[in-house]
Scaffold this motif. Sequence first.
Motif, short mmCIF file in Angstrom:
data_model
loop_
_atom_site.label_atom_id
_atom_site.label_comp_id
_atom_site.label_asym_id
_atom_site.label_seq_id
_atom_site.Cartn_x
_atom_site.Cartn_y
_atom_site.Cartn_z
N PRO A 100 16.67 42.43 -9.14
CA PRO A 100 17.84 43.30 -9.33
C PRO A 100 19.08 42.46 -9.63
N GLY A 101 19.78 42.84 -10.70
CA GLY A 101 20.98 42.10 -11.07
C GLY A 101 20.71 40.93 -12.00
N SER A 102 19.45 40.67 -12.32
CA SER A 102 19.08 39.55 -13.21
C SER A 102 19.70 38.24 -12.69
N THR A 154 15.23 38.85 -16.01
CA THR A 154 15.82 40.17 -16.25
C THR A 154 16.04 40.91 -14.92
N CYS A 155 16.79 41.99 -15.02
CA CYS A 155 16.90 42.94 -13.92
C CYS A 155 15.63 43.81 -13.91
N PHE A 156 15.41 44.52 -12.83
CA PHE A 156 14.24 45.39 -12.80
C PHE A 156 14.52 46.80 -13.33
N ASP A 157 15.73 47.01 -13.87
CA ASP A 157 16.12 48.34 -14.35
C ASP A 157 15.16 48.84 -15.43
N ALA A 158 14.43 49.91 -15.13
CA ALA A 158 13.37 50.40 -16.01
C ALA A 158 13.90 50.97 -17.33
N GLY A 196 20.95 40.06 -19.26
CA GLY A 196 21.67 41.00 -18.40
C GLY A 196 21.67 42.36 -19.09
N HIS A 197 22.23 43.36 -18.43
CA HIS A 197 22.28 44.67 -19.09
C HIS A 197 23.49 45.46 -18.66
N ASN A 198 23.85 46.42 -19.51
CA ASN A 198 25.00 47.26 -19.26
C ASN A 198 24.73 48.21 -18.09
N GLU A 199 25.76 48.57 -17.38
CA GLU A 199 25.67 49.50 -16.25
C GLU A 199 24.65 49.04 -15.21
N CYS A 200 24.65 47.75 -14.91
CA CYS A 200 23.71 47.22 -13.91
C CYS A 200 24.17 47.62 -12.50
N GLY A 201 23.27 48.24 -11.77
CA GLY A 201 23.60 48.71 -10.42
C GLY A 201 24.02 47.59 -9.49
N ALA A 202 23.51 46.40 -9.71
CA ALA A 202 23.86 45.26 -8.85
C ALA A 202 25.32 44.88 -8.99
ZN ZN Z 1 20.39 45.96 -13.36
#
Ligand code: ZN
Length: 146
Positions: free
Chosen positions: A50-52, A22-26, A88-94
């Motif tokens: 970050p970015g999965s 996964t990404c680290f997005d909390a 993955g996830h939506n609006e991923c900063g990576a």
């Molecule tokens: Zn992300």
Amino acid sequence: MDKVFHFDSPPGQYRADACVVTCFDARFTTAIAKFLKRMGIATYDQVKVPGSVKALAAPDGDADRDYLLRAIQVSLRLHQPSRILLIGHNECGAYGGAPADIIIGDLFRAALVLKGTEPSFPVECYFADFDGIYKCGPNGAATISE
Ligand SMILES: [Zn+2]
């Protein structure tokens, strides 16, 4: 050393139900944890970067790809998970504002990379959105959790 917190962690080896990338997005931490519980995945190795899977599918450099691949392989070797989940996830900063279909495409590309190195291993792709987790199939996304 001064003990600053007491907690009894289980000693000894374990077998993981899954290796989860996964990404680290909390923002998605709670949803992913609840989703895994719902899936019956209690013990898992979570590879949080970050970015999965971007480092597998569209790496900025070979070192990033090798690092993520090695982390997954260490999980497989040490804890024998029965499956790999790529989330993955939506609006991923990576991804700097890239639309969901780019991120989902990378999930499939990463699954193919893993199939190349671990051909017999079950790999599943999921997309975390702000309203739940979607399973990514070959024909697009289908809701599996509210
Ligand atoms: Zn992300």
